[in-house]
Scaffold this motif. Sequence first.
Motif, PDB file in Angstrom:
ATOM      1  N   GLN A 183       0.811  -1.214   0.000  1.00 45.70           N
ATOM      2  CA  GLN A 183       0.000   0.000   0.000  1.00 45.70           C
ATOM      3  C   GLN A 183       0.845   1.267   0.000  1.00 45.70           C
ATOM      4  O   GLN A 183       0.646   2.182   0.784  1.00 45.70           O
ATOM      5  N   GLY A 184       1.829   1.340  -0.879  1.00 38.59           N
ATOM      6  CA  GLY A 184       2.608   2.567  -1.025  1.00 38.59           C
ATOM      7  C   GLY A 184       3.369   2.919   0.229  1.00 38.59           C
ATOM      8  O   GLY A 184       4.189   2.155   0.728  1.00 38.59           O
TER       9      GLY A 184
ATOM     10  N   GLU B 184       1.469  11.819 -12.228  1.00 37.11           N
ATOM     11  CA  GLU B 184       1.830  10.582 -11.531  1.00 37.11           C
ATOM     12  C   GLU B 184       1.045  10.436 -10.234  1.00 37.11           C
ATOM     13  O   GLU B 184       0.578   9.344  -9.884  1.00 37.11           O
ATOM     14  N   ILE B 185       0.871  11.555  -9.521  1.00 39.86           N
ATOM     15  CA  ILE B 185       0.091  11.523  -8.283  1.00 39.86           C
ATOM     16  C   ILE B 185      -1.366  11.177  -8.585  1.00 39.86           C
ATOM     17  O   ILE B 185      -1.999  10.382  -7.872  1.00 39.86           O
TER      18      ILE B 185
ATOM     19  N   ARG C 261      -1.821   7.500  -9.115  1.00 43.86           N
ATOM     20  CA  ARG C 261      -1.853   6.762  -7.846  1.00 43.86           C
ATOM     21  C   ARG C 261      -3.253   6.812  -7.234  1.00 43.86           C
ATOM     22  O   ARG C 261      -3.772   5.804  -6.751  1.00 43.86           O
TER      23      ARG C 261
ATOM     24  N   TRP D 127      -5.770   4.594  -9.335  1.00 41.92           N
ATOM     25  CA  TRP D 127      -5.690   3.151  -9.124  1.00 41.92           C
ATOM     26  C   TRP D 127      -6.068   2.769  -7.697  1.00 41.92           C
ATOM     27  O   TRP D 127      -6.538   1.652  -7.456  1.00 41.92           O
ATOM     28  N   ALA D 128      -5.889   3.689  -6.754  1.00 41.55           N
ATOM     29  CA  ALA D 128      -6.381   3.421  -5.400  1.00 41.55           C
ATOM     30  C   ALA D 128      -7.905   3.342  -5.394  1.00 41.55           C
ATOM     31  O   ALA D 128      -8.501   2.487  -4.720  1.00 41.55           O
TER      32      ALA D 128
END
Length: 259
Positions: free
Chosen positions: A127-128, A236-237, A240, A243-244
Amino acid sequence: MLAALSLLLFFLLSLAFVRMRVDGGLPITTVHQIMGYLFFVTIGTGPGLFADETYVGFGFLAVLGFTIIGMWPAMQFEGLKLAEQTGVGEGRMIWAMSLGLLIGLVSGTVFSLETMYEYGIFALQEQGGARDEARIGRFYLYLIKDAGTVEGGTDWLRLTFHGIGAASTWCLAALRQHFLRWPFHPMGFVFGIGFGWRLWGPALLGWFAKWLTVRYGGATTYRQIRPLFLGLIFGEICMRVLWAIVALWQGELGMGYGM
C-alpha cells in the motif's frame, strides 16, 4: 540525559534533512532516524549497560524515527515558502497545515488499525507509503530485540566509516564555500553513497533536460516548459489516486488481499 541527547540529535538531523532537500534539489521524502542504533554503536549493548526502560524507549524511538518524522520540518518549510510566493498569509497556512495534520493523524490511525486487525499488518506491504508500517516489526527484530541481552562494545569500524563520511561531507562543503568554481557539491556525495542506487536515473535525466533547456533555450524557455514537468509530477500523483479508487471499487487491497 539520554532523552535530552536524543532530542538534540533529532533536531540536528532534521536540520540536515532540511538542508539536503533545499540545497540538494532532489525530492527526498524517506529518510529514517535510527536513534537507538547511534547509542548502541557508540556505547555498546548488553544487560546492565542501559536500564530496561531505556531499551524500551529506544524501541519506541526506532518506530518514531522509522516513520520519516525527520522530514516533516523540511516539508513544512517548503509549504511556508510556497505560501509566501503565492501570497497566502503565514498564519492562515499554519492553521491549514495543523488542520491537515490532525485529519491525517486521525484518519490514518483509524484506517491503518482497521486494515491491520482485519487483514494482518503485512497487507500494508503493498500500500505505497504504508510499507514502512509493515516493516516496523522487522526493524525491531533486527536492531532492538537483542540489544539488552547480548553484550557488545563500541563498534569502532562503523564509527570510523561514519566519521569518514561526515569528514568528507564537511570538507566538500568547506571547499565549495571557499572556491567559487569548485565543481563537487557535498549533496552529491551524500546522495551518491546513500541514495544513488535509487536516484541516479531520474536525477541524471532531470539534469540533462534542464541543461539542454538552459543551454539552447535560455531562462525564458526554462520558465515556459517548467509547468510541463510539474504536470508530469501531478499526473503521476493522479494515477496513484486513480488506481487506489479502482482497487477500492474492485475490493482489492493489493497482491491478492481481498476486502
